[in-house]
Structures are given as structure tokens and as C-alpha cells.
Scaffold this motif. Structure first.
Motif, PDB file in Angstrom:
ATOM      1  N   ASN A  75       0.818  -1.214   0.000  1.00 55.49           N
ATOM      2  CA  ASN A  75       0.000   0.000   0.000  1.00 55.49           C
ATOM      3  C   ASN A  75       0.854   1.267   0.000  1.00 55.49           C
ATOM      4  O   ASN A  75       0.523   2.255  -0.652  1.00 55.49           O
ATOM      5  N   VAL A  76       1.956   1.235   0.732  1.00 52.45           N
ATOM      6  CA  VAL A  76       2.861   2.385   0.716  1.00 52.45           C
ATOM      7  C   VAL A  76       3.408   2.588  -0.689  1.00 52.45           C
ATOM      8  O   VAL A  76       3.486   3.716  -1.191  1.00 52.45           O
ATOM      9  N   MET A  77       3.748   1.502  -1.361  1.00 53.98           N
ATOM     10  CA  MET A  77       4.346   1.605  -2.680  1.00 53.98           C
ATOM     11  C   MET A  77       3.337   1.971  -3.761  1.00 53.98           C
ATOM     12  O   MET A  77       3.694   2.580  -4.773  1.00 53.98           O
ATOM     13  N   ARG A  78       2.070   1.640  -3.540  1.00 52.45           N
ATOM     14  CA  ARG A  78       1.057   2.049  -4.523  1.00 52.45           C
ATOM     15  C   ARG A  78       0.476   3.419  -4.202  1.00 52.45           C
ATOM     16  O   ARG A  78      -0.349   3.950  -4.948  1.00 52.45           O
ATOM     17  N   GLY A  79       0.911   4.010  -3.088  1.00 52.48           N
ATOM     18  CA  GLY A  79       0.520   5.375  -2.762  1.00 52.48           C
ATOM     19  C   GLY A  79      -0.815   5.513  -2.073  1.00 52.48           C
ATOM     20  O   GLY A  79      -1.345   6.621  -1.954  1.00 52.48           O
ATOM     21  N   THR A  80      -1.377   4.416  -1.571  1.00 52.79           N
ATOM     22  CA  THR A  80      -2.665   4.484  -0.879  1.00 52.79           C
ATOM     23  C   THR A  80      -2.506   4.596   0.630  1.00 52.79           C
ATOM     24  O   THR A  80      -3.494   4.661   1.355  1.00 52.79           O
ATOM     25  N   SER A  81      -1.255   4.591   1.093  1.00 42.73           N
ATOM     26  CA  SER A  81      -0.979   4.726   2.522  1.00 42.73           C
ATOM     27  C   SER A  81       0.348   5.448   2.692  1.00 42.73           C
ATOM     28  O   SER A  81       1.279   5.228   1.910  1.00 42.73           O
ATOM     29  N   THR A  82       0.437   6.288   3.699  1.00 41.31           N
ATOM     30  CA  THR A  82       1.718   6.905   4.018  1.00 41.31           C
ATOM     31  C   THR A  82       2.539   5.926   4.872  1.00 41.31           C
ATOM     32  O   THR A  82       1.982   5.003   5.480  1.00 41.31           O
ATOM     33  N   PRO A  83       3.848   6.112   4.936  1.00 40.87           N
ATOM     34  CA  PRO A  83       4.653   5.259   5.811  1.00 40.87           C
ATOM     35  C   PRO A  83       4.175   5.268   7.256  1.00 40.87           C
ATOM     36  O   PRO A  83       4.140   4.216   7.925  1.00 40.87           O
ATOM     37  N   GLU A  84       3.802   6.438   7.733  1.00 42.89           N
ATOM     38  CA  GLU A  84       3.346   6.557   9.124  1.00 42.89           C
ATOM     39  C   GLU A  84       2.023   5.820   9.336  1.00 42.89           C
ATOM     40  O   GLU A  84       1.819   5.166  10.370  1.00 42.89           O
ATOM     41  N   GLU A  85       1.123   5.916   8.357  1.00 46.86           N
ATOM     42  CA  GLU A  85      -0.149   5.198   8.456  1.00 46.86           C
ATOM     43  C   GLU A  85       0.069   3.686   8.426  1.00 46.86           C
ATOM     44  O   GLU A  85      -0.585   2.938   9.162  1.00 46.86           O
ATOM     45  N   ALA A  86       0.981   3.237   7.582  1.00 44.73           N
ATOM     46  CA  ALA A  86       1.279   1.804   7.494  1.00 44.73           C
ATOM     47  C   ALA A  86       1.809   1.282   8.827  1.00 44.73           C
ATOM     48  O   ALA A  86       1.415   0.204   9.291  1.00 44.73           O
ATOM     49  N   ALA A  87       2.709   2.046   9.428  1.00 41.74           N
ATOM     50  CA  ALA A  87       3.271   1.643  10.715  1.00 41.74           C
ATOM     51  C   ALA A  87       2.187   1.588  11.791  1.00 41.74           C
ATOM     52  O   ALA A  87       2.172   0.675  12.631  1.00 41.74           O
ATOM     53  N   GLU A  88       1.284   2.532  11.763  1.00 40.84           N
ATOM     54  CA  GLU A  88       0.201   2.563  12.744  1.00 40.84           C
ATOM     55  C   GLU A  88      -0.725   1.358  12.576  1.00 40.84           C
ATOM     56  O   GLU A  88      -1.184   0.757  13.563  1.00 40.84           O
ATOM     57  N   VAL A  89      -0.981   0.967  11.330  1.00 39.49           N
ATOM     58  CA  VAL A  89      -1.850  -0.185  11.059  1.00 39.49           C
ATOM     59  C   VAL A  89      -1.255  -1.464  11.649  1.00 39.49           C
ATOM     60  O   VAL A  89      -1.947  -2.220  12.345  1.00 39.49           O
ATOM     61  N   ILE A  90       0.020  -1.723  11.376  1.00 32.84           N
ATOM     62  CA  ILE A  90       0.590  -2.980  11.875  1.00 32.84           C
ATOM     63  C   ILE A  90       0.804  -2.954  13.382  1.00 32.84           C
ATOM     64  O   ILE A  90       0.713  -3.977  14.047  1.00 32.84           O
ATOM     65  N   GLN A  91       1.062  -1.760  13.941  1.00 35.62           N
ATOM     66  CA  GLN A  91       1.190  -1.668  15.391  1.00 35.62           C
ATOM     67  C   GLN A  91      -0.154  -1.911  16.070  1.00 35.62           C
ATOM     68  O   GLN A  91      -0.233  -2.635  17.066  1.00 35.62           O
ATOM     69  N   THR A  92      -1.205  -1.337  15.534  1.00 30.79           N
ATOM     70  CA  THR A  92      -2.543  -1.530  16.097  1.00 30.79           C
ATOM     71  C   THR A  92      -2.944  -2.997  16.046  1.00 30.79           C
ATOM     72  O   THR A  92      -3.497  -3.543  17.010  1.00 30.79           O
ATOM     73  N   GLY A  93      -2.635  -3.652  14.912  1.00 31.80           N
ATOM     74  CA  GLY A  93      -2.950  -5.067  14.784  1.00 31.80           C
ATOM     75  C   GLY A  93      -2.194  -5.906  15.795  1.00 31.80           C
ATOM     76  O   GLY A  93      -2.763  -6.797  16.437  1.00 31.80           O
ATOM     77  N   LEU A  94      -0.900  -5.636  15.970  1.00 26.28           N
ATOM     78  CA  LEU A  94      -0.093  -6.398  16.919  1.00 26.28           C
ATOM     79  C   LEU A  94      -0.569  -6.148  18.352  1.00 26.28           C
ATOM     80  O   LEU A  94      -0.686  -7.083  19.150  1.00 26.28           O
ATOM     81  N   SER A  95      -0.850  -4.909  18.672  1.00 26.65           N
ATOM     82  CA  SER A  95      -1.285  -4.559  20.030  1.00 26.65           C
ATOM     83  C   SER A  95      -2.622  -5.196  20.393  1.00 26.65           C
ATOM     84  O   SER A  95      -2.928  -5.394  21.570  1.00 26.65           O
ATOM     85  N   SER A  96      -3.408  -5.530  19.383  1.00 25.88           N
ATOM     86  CA  SER A  96      -4.754  -6.067  19.660  1.00 25.88           C
ATOM     87  C   SER A  96      -4.712  -7.459  20.274  1.00 25.88           C
ATOM     88  O   SER A  96      -5.690  -7.885  20.903  1.00 25.88           O
ATOM     89  N   TRP A  97      -3.581  -8.183  20.108  1.00 27.63           N
ATOM     90  CA  TRP A  97      -3.536  -9.547  20.655  1.00 27.63           C
ATOM     91  C   TRP A  97      -2.248  -9.893  21.395  1.00 27.63           C
ATOM     92  O   TRP A  97      -2.232 -10.863  22.161  1.00 27.63           O
ATOM     93  N   TYR A  98      -1.196  -9.102  21.216  1.00 33.00           N
ATOM     94  CA  TYR A  98       0.101  -9.462  21.791  1.00 33.00           C
ATOM     95  C   TYR A  98       0.361  -8.654  23.061  1.00 33.00           C
ATOM     96  O   TYR A  98       0.562  -7.440  23.009  1.00 33.00           O
ATOM     97  N   ALA A  99       0.343  -9.331  24.198  1.00 32.98           N
ATOM     98  CA  ALA A  99       0.383  -8.666  25.504  1.00 32.98           C
ATOM     99  C   ALA A  99       1.560  -7.719  25.690  1.00 32.98           C
ATOM    100  O   ALA A  99       1.384  -6.597  26.205  1.00 32.98           O
TER     101      ALA A  99
END
Length: 418
Positions: free
Chosen positions: A391-415
């Protein structure tokens, strides 16, 4: 009755010599997903082992890669699996060990030949037990067309600034696509992009373990910056890279239309067969101010022992042999680009493979960042990184948004990340 007894005694006599009974040959069956390697095992590896170990035979029985995990699980459950099991890295094999289906190999003599990084893919989370012998890794970097570099008087880059100078020179010349990589299949963006170059930003094992321990977050600068680099790459990938598949990228490079290929070392044998030009390789360029370099030297394949095998000792003889220089040299040259993980000395014949493996002496090795522990939950962090990198490479997400997405996903289940 007399005749039968005589026959039995005669047969027994054939098996007794000097007061000892001659044991029959033991055959060890090897389960594997590497059906491409049948001829290598049967014509090279097996004869070499059997010539030195009379009485032990090997039978290599691979299956289709896509069927391997489920078929192996079924055979283990049914008690019909082979004696030796080719091990996938991390969780799939860990589950087999936790189920009691793989033998604990922690005390195997040859295990001392492997580093903590090499064993990490086949060890318990605390590192106290190892259940598969590390067999091979793949190394990430960049492969380039030497003839194009010579034509345009380009040198291998070592720093990030030099890397972009080379790409700019190729772009300005206009005769070739500077770099061949598409994002249609997504995994390339994460594997040959983010994980390839990112290791220099999060400093390999230091950053990877900090993420596991909860001491770092994916929104920290060292995890965001690789996304920024991927965003910058898009200027050099040629028209239509968004719809370009992995085989398309391979073809662009091997046909001589692209100068550089972000690669894994597994490409070596493929490119040797398809390209008719000389090739070189360089490791991920280091950022400005860095005083050390890092490479993704990713654990890919191991070998374990079926806990139900009746031939435990014979199988351990083979597993110990796997840590030898003889095995390492045989395997490394039979499958260029898959590198032995033992500390045993081995000699490579392929010059490109020699280049890749030489980086182990120059840089710090690490594995792909999300494969151990961090992809056990939902969403799966490794798979999420495919989508966000693309998504970052196709221009539909900024680097900061991409990082926030994967951090939010990890935080949702990883203590540790909550």
C-alpha cells in the motif's frame, strides 16, 4: 519337523559370525516438501552418507510443497510418518514438538556448531530446547546486471546515498528499468523490500528482540523509515509496477531489461539458468551515520527426528553428519543460494553464492523480523506487512499510516505490546 529345525539353524548360522549377530541395514525415510531436490539427495547427498555409514540407508520421499504441512501432520498423527522430518521454520515445527511428535535434539553433539540465531527458528521461545537441526538459510540483498553497470560505468553501492545515485544514473540514461520489482503479489514488497533493507534500521537482532519484548513499537522511527525507503523506490520501478507479478519482475531482469533486482539468494539458481549475462550482488546499503551493517540471513529449513521412529540412534548419526563440512559443501553447491547454517567450513563453487555468503563475515546476521512469535495471532503480523508495504508503494498509505496499522494489529492480541 527335523528338516524345518535344520533349516532354521542353518539360517541362524548365516547371521552369526564370531559370536555376534549381524544386524540388517536400517533404512531411514526422510519427509520433505523439497521435491525439486530429489536428484540432489538421491545422486549426491545420500551416496556420500551411505558410503561412510554402512548399515544405514536413506530414502528421500518428498511431496508437493503446498500439501506438506497438512500431509505431514496427518502421517504423524497416524503413526505412518518417516523417521526424519524436514522442518519448516518457527511455529509449525514448534507445534509438532509441543505435541510430542519431534524428539528433543538439544543435546545432539553437532548442535554446538550452530549459533543462537540459526537455532532460533527451531527452538522453544525461551531458547532452552532445540528440536530440529538448522539446515539452510537464504540471504537477502540485491542482484545486478554486471554488463549494464559496466556499460554505464556504475559501481556497486555500499551506502544509501550511493544506492540512489546509481538508481538516478540509470533513470537518467533511460535505456533500462533501474530496478525490477512489482507489488501485485504483495509479498515481494515486504520480503525483498521492507525486511531486506529494514534490518539496517532496526539493527538486526537488537531491534527484532526489542519488538518481541515490548521495548520497541512499530511506530518507532527505525520501523517507519524502511516504509519511507519503499515509497522512494517507486520512482525507479518502471511503468505499471503496481500490476507487475513476481514472475514478471524475474523476466524483466533475466531478459536484460532491468539493471537491479531486490532479491533473495534463492534466485541464484533460477537466474543462472535464465540469464545470459554476468551478475553481481551487493548487500542492503547502509544509512548515513551507520557504523555497522546488517543482513537478513533468514532461517528457512531444518531437519527433525520423528519421536515415534524406532531408529533414534541411527537418525542421530545422520543429524550429526549434517553438521559436518562434507554435508555443508555438498548441499551448498547442489542448491546454490541455500546456505548451510552450521559453523563448519564449506567451499562454494558459484561466484554469486560466494558473494552472498561472504556478507556473513562483514555484517551482523538477523532473521526476518515478524516470523518468530509475532505472527501467531490475528491479524498475522507477517501477512499484514505484505499489505501495508504494498500500500505504501502504490501510494494508498503513508509510511506513518502503514506503521500505525501494523502496530494496532499487533497490540490487539500481543500482551507485551499492549
Amino acid at each position: 519337523m527335523i528338516k524345518k529345525s535344520t533349516a532354521v539353524l542353518s539360517m541362524a548360522g548365516m547371521l552369526i559370525t564370531g559370536g555376534s549377530v549381524l544386524a540388517e541395514d536400517v533404512t531411514l525415510q526422510i519427509e520433505s516438501w523439497r521435491n525439486d531436490d530429489i536428484s540432489i539427495w538421491r545422486n549426491q547427498i545420500i551416496p556420500a552418507f551411505e558410503s561412510e555409514h554402512p548399515g544405514i540407508k536413506l530414502d528421500f520421499q518428498p511431496m508437493a510443497p503446498t500439501q506438506y504441512n497438512s500431509a505431514l501432520n496427518s502421517k504423524l498423527d497416524a503413526g505412518t510418518a518417516g523417521d526424519l522430518v524436514t522442518c519448516r521454520a518457527f511455529d509449525a515445527s514448534l507445534q509438532l514438538f509441543q505435541n510430542g511428535q519431534l524428539t528433543d535434539l538439544t543435546d545432539l553433539e553437532s548442535m554446538s556448531n550452530y549459533s543462537d540465531v540459526a537455532r532460533s527458528a527451531w527452538s522453544t521461545d525461551d531458547g532452552s530446547q532445540t528440536y530440529c537441526v538448522p539446515m539452510a538459510s537464504v540471504i537477502h540483498g540485491f542482484i545486478y546486471n554486471q554488463e549494464i553497470f559496466d556499460e554505464l560505468d556504475l559501481d556497486e553501492p555500499t551506502t544509501e546515498a550511493e544506492f540512489y545515485a546509481v538508481l538516478d544514473a540509470l533513470l537518467e540514461d533511460g535505456s533500462y528499468i533501474p530496478m525490477a520489482m512489482g507489488i501485485n503479489d504483495q509479498w515481494e514488497a515486504a520480503t525483498m523490500g521492507y525486511a531486506n533493507i529494514g534490518v539496517n534500521y532496526w539493527k538486526g537482532e537488537e531491534g527484532r528482540k526489542a519488538l518481541i519484548n515490548g521495548d520497541a513499537r512499530l511506530t518507532d522511527e527505525e520501523w517507519v523509515e524502511p516504509f519511507r525507503q519503499l515509497e522512494r523506490w517507486t520512482d525507479y520501478l518502471g511503468r505499471g509496477f503496481e500490476a507487475q507479478s513476481y514472475p514478471d519482475s524475474q523476466n524483466l531482469f533475466t531478459l536484460g531489461r532491468a539493471a537491479i533486482f531486490p532479491a533473495g539468494s534463492w534466485e541464484i539458481s533460477v537466474f543462472r539458468d535464465q540469464a545470459d549475462f554476468d551478475m553481481g550482488a551487493f548487500p542492503p546499503p547502509v544509512p548515513a551515520g551507520a557504523d555497522e551493517c546488517y543482513i537478513s540471513d533468514h532461517t528457512d529449513m531444518g531437519m527433525g527426528l520423528n519421536a515415534s521412529s524406532p531408529h533414534q540412534e541411527e537418525a542421530k548419526i545422520f543429524l550429526n553428519w549434517m553438521g559436518s563440512s562434507e554435508f555443508a559443501t555438498l548441499f551448498a553447491n547442489a542448491v546454490p543460494g541455500f546456505f548451510p547454517l552450521s559453523d563448519a567450513d564449506f567451499k562454494l563453487e558459484d561466484s554469486l553464492a560466494q558473494e552472498f555468503v561472504s556478507w556473513r563475515n562483514e555484517c551482523n546476521s538477523s532473521i526476518r523480523p515478524f516470523h518468530q512469535i509475532l505472527s501467531r495471532g490475528t491479524p498475522n503480523l507477517s501477512n499484514e506487512s505484505w499489505n501495508t508495504s504494498a500500500n505504501v508503494m502504490r501510494g494508498t498509505s503513508t509510511p506513518e499510516e502503514a506503521a500505525e496499522v501494523i502496530q494496532t494489529g499487533l497490540s490487539s492480541w500481543y500482551a507485551p505490546q499492549q
